[in-house]
Design a protein around this motif. Structure first.
Motif, short mmCIF file in Angstrom:
data_model
loop_
_atom_site.label_atom_id
_atom_site.label_comp_id
_atom_site.label_asym_id
_atom_site.label_seq_id
_atom_site.Cartn_x
_atom_site.Cartn_y
_atom_site.Cartn_z
N VAL A 137 0.85 -1.19 0.00
CA VAL A 137 0.00 0.00 0.00
C VAL A 137 0.89 1.24 0.00
O VAL A 137 1.84 1.33 0.79
N GLN A 138 0.58 2.21 -0.86
CA GLN A 138 1.40 3.41 -0.90
C GLN A 138 1.29 4.17 0.42
O GLN A 138 0.21 4.32 0.99
N VAL A 139 2.44 4.61 0.92
CA VAL A 139 2.48 5.44 2.12
C VAL A 139 3.17 6.75 1.78
O VAL A 139 4.03 6.82 0.90
N GLY A 140 2.76 7.80 2.45
CA GLY A 140 3.32 9.12 2.16
C GLY A 140 2.84 9.64 0.82
O GLY A 140 2.16 8.95 0.06
N SER A 141 3.21 10.84 0.52
CA SER A 141 2.80 11.45 -0.74
C SER A 141 3.78 11.10 -1.85
O SER A 141 4.94 10.80 -1.59
N THR A 142 3.30 11.14 -3.08
CA THR A 142 4.17 10.95 -4.24
C THR A 142 5.17 12.10 -4.29
O THR A 142 4.78 13.27 -4.24
N GLN A 143 6.45 11.77 -4.37
CA GLN A 143 7.51 12.78 -4.39
C GLN A 143 7.81 13.21 -5.81
O GLN A 143 7.88 12.37 -6.72
N THR A 144 7.99 14.50 -6.02
CA THR A 144 8.30 15.05 -7.34
C THR A 144 9.56 15.91 -7.26
O THR A 144 10.10 16.13 -6.19
N GLY A 145 9.98 16.41 -8.42
CA GLY A 145 11.19 17.22 -8.46
C GLY A 145 12.46 16.40 -8.42
O GLY A 145 13.45 16.80 -7.79
N LEU A 146 12.47 15.25 -9.09
CA LEU A 146 13.61 14.34 -9.07
C LEU A 146 14.83 14.95 -9.75
O LEU A 146 14.71 15.71 -10.73
N GLY A 147 16.00 14.60 -9.22
CA GLY A 147 17.24 14.94 -9.90
C GLY A 147 17.51 13.97 -11.03
O GLY A 147 16.69 13.08 -11.33
N THR A 148 18.66 14.10 -11.65
CA THR A 148 19.05 13.22 -12.76
C THR A 148 20.13 12.25 -12.29
O THR A 148 21.20 12.68 -11.85
N TRP A 149 19.83 10.96 -12.36
CA TRP A 149 20.78 9.93 -11.94
C TRP A 149 22.06 10.06 -12.76
O TRP A 149 22.02 10.25 -13.98
N SER A 150 23.20 9.93 -12.10
CA SER A 150 24.48 9.99 -12.81
C SER A 150 25.42 8.92 -12.27
O SER A 150 25.35 8.54 -11.10
N GLY A 151 26.28 8.43 -13.15
CA GLY A 151 27.31 7.49 -12.75
C GLY A 151 26.91 6.04 -12.85
O GLY A 151 25.73 5.69 -12.80
N ALA A 152 27.92 5.19 -13.00
CA ALA A 152 27.72 3.75 -13.04
C ALA A 152 27.60 3.22 -11.61
O ALA A 152 28.03 3.86 -10.65
N LEU A 153 27.05 2.04 -11.47
CA LEU A 153 26.94 1.43 -10.16
C LEU A 153 28.32 1.22 -9.55
O LEU A 153 29.28 0.87 -10.24
N ASP A 154 28.41 1.45 -8.25
CA ASP A 154 29.66 1.33 -7.51
C ASP A 154 29.70 -0.05 -6.83
O ASP A 154 28.76 -0.43 -6.14
N ASN A 155 30.79 -0.78 -7.02
CA ASN A 155 30.85 -2.13 -6.48
C ASN A 155 30.93 -2.19 -4.96
O ASN A 155 30.86 -3.26 -4.36
N THR A 156 31.07 -1.04 -4.31
CA THR A 156 31.05 -1.00 -2.84
C THR A 156 29.71 -0.53 -2.30
O THR A 156 29.51 -0.53 -1.08
N LYS A 157 28.80 -0.13 -3.19
CA LYS A 157 27.56 0.50 -2.73
C LYS A 157 26.31 -0.22 -3.24
O LYS A 157 25.24 0.39 -3.34
N CYS A 158 26.45 -1.48 -3.56
CA CYS A 158 25.31 -2.31 -3.92
C CYS A 158 25.26 -3.44 -2.89
O CYS A 158 25.88 -4.49 -3.06
N VAL A 159 24.54 -3.19 -1.80
CA VAL A 159 24.71 -3.99 -0.60
C VAL A 159 23.36 -4.29 0.05
O VAL A 159 22.48 -3.44 0.12
N LEU A 160 23.24 -5.50 0.54
CA LEU A 160 22.10 -5.92 1.33
C LEU A 160 22.56 -5.97 2.79
O LEU A 160 23.54 -6.65 3.12
N GLY A 161 21.90 -5.21 3.65
CA GLY A 161 22.17 -5.29 5.08
C GLY A 161 23.18 -4.31 5.63
O GLY A 161 23.49 -4.36 6.82
N ALA A 162 23.69 -3.38 4.82
CA ALA A 162 24.65 -2.39 5.31
C ALA A 162 24.73 -1.24 4.31
O ALA A 162 24.18 -1.31 3.21
N TYR A 163 25.46 -0.19 4.71
CA TYR A 163 25.57 1.01 3.87
C TYR A 163 26.56 0.83 2.73
O TYR A 163 26.34 1.27 1.62
N THR A 164 27.69 0.17 3.02
CA THR A 164 28.67 -0.18 1.99
C THR A 164 29.25 -1.55 2.35
O THR A 164 28.89 -2.13 3.38
N ASN A 165 30.18 -2.03 1.52
CA ASN A 165 30.79 -3.33 1.84
C ASN A 165 31.92 -3.22 2.86
O ASN A 165 32.59 -4.20 3.16
#
Length: 202
Positions: A137-165
């Motif tokens: 179920v949607q919670v909170g309001s729909t957020q607008t005013g998105l920035g533009t994604w930049s950069g390739a995925l970082d191999n230290t920042k694709c993590v389950l259970g923590a902020y980085t590796n």
């Protein structure tokens, strides 16, 4: 590619009732979900920071953990653009960051619960929106005013259970069935998974 885990051992425990298992995290564990295939898909348009969905099944197994500082459940990121699902003090916090612009929703409805929950965030740059779903179920309001994604995925920042590796803000509890999609799922698409959890809990 198979996800790479930390050297710390995690116990495998019962999951959401589907016959599978889940990882148990003690605050110092993580699973690195980065892979060459994921990175290649990103550059080829398979994963898109401009249009997608991230979700994870989570469970805080000790109620007092809700009152503790930030714990990261899932993070998929580049250098200055990322999507993350966190537990902050007494709330869940889901955030989409694109080139320094954050669009987030926090929700305290599950605070103190030790049941399984499904947390999901969707983003769509062309339609200028971020939506957050808990239990389908949607919670909170729909957020607008998105920035533009930049950069390739970082191999230290694709993590389950923590902020980085180099694990900080480690999750304490259980995680299962994390997924990232290359399109913005609708509430109708998210809801069946959440309904399964409700049926299992009965």
């Amino acid at each position: 590619d198979r996800p790479r885990a930390s050297s710390r051992r995690r116990f495998i425990v019962a999951c959401i009732g589907d016959g599978r298992t889940s990882y148990s995290f003690d605050g110092g564990d993580y699973v690195n979900v980065y892979s060459a295939a994921l990175a290649a898909a990103c550059s080829l348009g398979g994963f898109s920071g401009a249009n997608g969905t991230a979700l994870v099944w989570g469970r805080i197994t000790s109620s007092p953990v809700w009152g503790a500082p930030t714990r990261v459940l899932l993070r998929i990121g580049a250098s200055d653009s990322w999507v993350d699902i966190e537990k902050i003090t007494d709330s869940l916090f889901l955030n989409y960051r694109a080139s320094g612009t954050n669009k987030s929703v926090s929700d305290a409805s599950l605070a103190g619960s030790t049941d399984w929950f499904l947390a999901c965030i969707t983003w769509n740059k062309s339609l200028d929106r971020v939506k957050v779903y808990l239990q389908g179920v949607q919670v909170g309001s729909t957020q607008t005013g998105l920035g533009t994604w930049s950069g390739a995925l970082d191999n230290t920042k694709c993590v389950l259970g923590a902020y980085t590796n180099t694990p900080t803000f480690g999750h304490s509890g259980l995680l299962a069935h994390a997924a990232v999609f290359a399109n913005e799922l609708t509430g109708v698409q998210v809801a069946p998974d959440a309904q399964y959890a409700a049926d299992v809990a009965q």
